[in-house]
Design an enzyme around this catalytic site. Structure first.
Site, short mmCIF file in Angstrom:
data_model
loop_
_atom_site.label_atom_id
_atom_site.label_comp_id
_atom_site.label_asym_id
_atom_site.label_seq_id
_atom_site.Cartn_x
_atom_site.Cartn_y
_atom_site.Cartn_z
N ASP A 37 -16.07 20.60 -10.12
CA ASP A 37 -14.72 21.06 -10.46
C ASP A 37 -13.78 19.87 -10.31
OD1 ASP A 37 -12.20 22.69 -10.61
OD2 ASP A 37 -13.56 24.35 -10.31
N ASP A 67 -14.53 16.17 -13.87
CA ASP A 67 -13.65 16.62 -14.95
C ASP A 67 -14.55 16.71 -16.18
OD1 ASP A 67 -12.00 16.76 -17.18
OD2 ASP A 67 -10.44 15.53 -16.27
N ASN A 94 -18.92 26.65 -17.30
CA ASN A 94 -17.93 27.69 -17.03
C ASN A 94 -16.49 27.17 -17.04
OD1 ASN A 94 -16.82 30.24 -15.51
ND2 ASN A 94 -16.34 28.51 -14.18
N TYR A 159 -7.42 28.51 -27.66
CA TYR A 159 -8.44 29.15 -26.81
C TYR A 159 -9.47 29.87 -27.67
CZ TYR A 159 -10.30 31.92 -22.90
OH TYR A 159 -11.12 32.49 -21.95
N LYS A 163 -13.51 29.14 -28.04
CA LYS A 163 -14.53 30.11 -27.62
C LYS A 163 -15.44 30.49 -28.78
CE LYS A 163 -13.40 30.16 -23.26
NZ LYS A 163 -14.31 29.60 -22.24
N THR A 197 -5.70 35.04 -15.44
CA THR A 197 -5.17 36.24 -16.10
C THR A 197 -4.06 36.93 -15.30
OG1 THR A 197 -6.99 37.50 -15.09
CG2 THR A 197 -7.31 36.75 -17.36
P1 NAI Z 1 -9.93 30.04 -13.36
O1 NAI Z 1 -8.72 29.37 -13.90
O2 NAI Z 1 -9.84 30.79 -12.09
O3 NAI Z 1 -11.13 28.99 -13.22
C1 NAI Z 1 -11.32 27.94 -14.11
C2 NAI Z 1 -11.96 26.81 -13.35
O4 NAI Z 1 -12.18 25.73 -14.26
C3 NAI Z 1 -11.06 26.29 -12.23
O5 NAI Z 1 -11.81 26.13 -11.04
C4 NAI Z 1 -10.55 24.99 -12.79
O6 NAI Z 1 -10.21 24.04 -11.79
C5 NAI Z 1 -11.72 24.54 -13.63
N1 NAI Z 1 -11.33 23.54 -14.61
C6 NAI Z 1 -10.27 23.56 -15.44
N2 NAI Z 1 -10.21 22.42 -16.15
C7 NAI Z 1 -11.27 21.67 -15.76
C8 NAI Z 1 -11.75 20.39 -16.12
N3 NAI Z 1 -11.12 19.63 -17.03
N4 NAI Z 1 -12.88 19.94 -15.53
C9 NAI Z 1 -13.51 20.69 -14.60
N5 NAI Z 1 -13.10 21.89 -14.19
C10 NAI Z 1 -11.98 22.38 -14.78
O7 NAI Z 1 -10.42 30.97 -14.55
P2 NAI Z 1 -11.63 32.02 -14.67
O8 NAI Z 1 -11.03 33.28 -15.11
O9 NAI Z 1 -12.49 31.98 -13.48
O10 NAI Z 1 -12.40 31.40 -15.94
C11 NAI Z 1 -13.71 30.85 -15.88
C12 NAI Z 1 -14.27 30.81 -17.30
O11 NAI Z 1 -14.38 32.14 -17.81
C13 NAI Z 1 -13.39 30.05 -18.30
O12 NAI Z 1 -14.21 29.34 -19.21
C14 NAI Z 1 -12.67 31.17 -19.03
O13 NAI Z 1 -12.25 30.78 -20.33
C15 NAI Z 1 -13.76 32.22 -19.07
N6 NAI Z 1 -13.27 33.55 -19.29
C16 NAI Z 1 -12.39 34.15 -18.40
C17 NAI Z 1 -11.92 35.42 -18.66
C18 NAI Z 1 -10.98 36.12 -17.73
O14 NAI Z 1 -10.51 37.21 -18.10
N7 NAI Z 1 -10.66 35.61 -16.57
C19 NAI Z 1 -12.31 36.15 -19.87
C20 NAI Z 1 -13.23 35.43 -20.72
C21 NAI Z 1 -13.67 34.18 -20.43
#
Ligand code: NAI
Length: 251
Positions: A37, A67, A94, A159, A163, A197
């Site tokens: 992360d 990153d 992820n 986005y 996806k 979200t």
């Molecule tokens: P979140 O914002 O809590 O977690 C995202 C993680 O990705 C964070 O730990 C962040 O630091 C990391 N991140 C962001 N940019 C980065 C980079 N350049 N390099 C490395 N790490 C990076 O969001 P969440 O909800 O846990 O999302 C996780 C995945 O699930 C994402 O791909 C999101 O698009 C996908 N997703 C989430 C949904 C939701 O409703 N929460 C629905 C559908 C998909």
């Protein structure tokens, strides 16, 4: 049962949210997990909680700052994983972000940022682990798409494009890498309550199962795709959305 005992997994964006749930689920199945992360403090804390150990080979969790948009950082993360655990059996792409604006206000900077993290980051991750997986003759890559990789959503132009892109990349890789024993599948979460979200009111969403999702709702699908229960599954899309994309329930 899952066959993940002793396997080595890299999870991107694993420090918090759904990624941290994936980390915990793989670890609970007996896998060695490299949490990656840009959030170093949270990532280190999770690795510590799961029993990280500084000595190579000791402990089953470690944190590596990565990153996903950084090509060289990917090479370092894979090299560190191989040095520490000797293999890369599973990659969970992820890490992700979202930004939104009506199309007239969707700046090129916004577009480029979301493409770099969600789509280019996933491409770089897949490319970085393939040599080790090919050498081992096996591997499972799980790419995190979304319900927005299946349908449109207003204001989420970048986005949604990423996806859909992740879903397409998953298919081309599944076809190309099958003969090497490498499976590539995508997972499509619906509305899941995380930091991403917080600004969306779940009461406005019409979800057949009647509740918003929690990160834990994704764990079963991830373990299935990462492990041996899905040995004959590649190029598949697993939708975990409480029925959101199936239809609209009458209220
Ligand atoms: P979140 O914002 O809590 O977690 C995202 C993680 O990705 C964070 O730990 C962040 O630091 C990391 N991140 C962001 N940019 C980065 C980079 N350049 N390099 C490395 N790490 C990076 O969001 P969440 O909800 O846990 O999302 C996780 C995945 O699930 C994402 O791909 C999101 O698009 C996908 N997703 C989430 C949904 C939701 O409703 N929460 C629905 C559908 C998909």
């Amino acid at each position: 049962m899952s066959g993940l005992e002793g396997r080595v997994a890299i999870v991107t964006g694993g420090a918090r949210g759904i990624g941290a749930t994936y980390v915990r689920a793989l670890h609970a199945e007996g896998a060695h997990v490299v949490i990656t992360d840009i959030l170093a403090d949270q990532g280190e804390a999770l690795a510590e909680e799961l029993g990280a150990d500084a000595a190579p080979g000791a402990g089953r969790a470690s944190f590596c700052e990565l990153d996903v948009t950084d090509e060289e950082a990917w090479d370092r993360a894979v090299a560190e994983t191989l040095e520490r655990f000797g293999a890369v059996d599973v990659l969970v792409n992820n890490a992700g972000m979202a930004n939104a604006a009506p199309i007239e206000h969707f700046t090129l900077a916004k577009w480029n940022t979301v493409l770099a993290v969600n789509l280019t980051g996933t491409f770089l991750g897949c490319r970085a682990v393939v040599p080790a997986m090919k050498a081992a003759g096996r591997g499972s890559i799980v790419n995190v798409s979304s319900v927005e990789g299946l349908r449109g959503s207003e204001r989420l132009h970048g986005y949604t494009a990423t996806k859909f892109g992740v879903r397409g990349l998953t298919k081309s890789l599944a076809v190309e890498l099958g003969r090497d024993g490498i499976r590539v599948n995508s997972i499509h979460p619906g509305f899941i309550e995380t930091e991403m979200t917080t600004r969306i009111d779940p009461a406005r969403l019409l979800i057949p199962l009647g509740r918003p999702g929690a990160p834990a709702d994704l764990a079963g699908a991830l373990v299935f795709l990462a492990g041996d229960a899905s040995a004959y599954v590649t190029g598949a899309e697993i939708v975990v959305d409480g029925g959101m994309t199936t239809g609209i329930p009458h209220t």
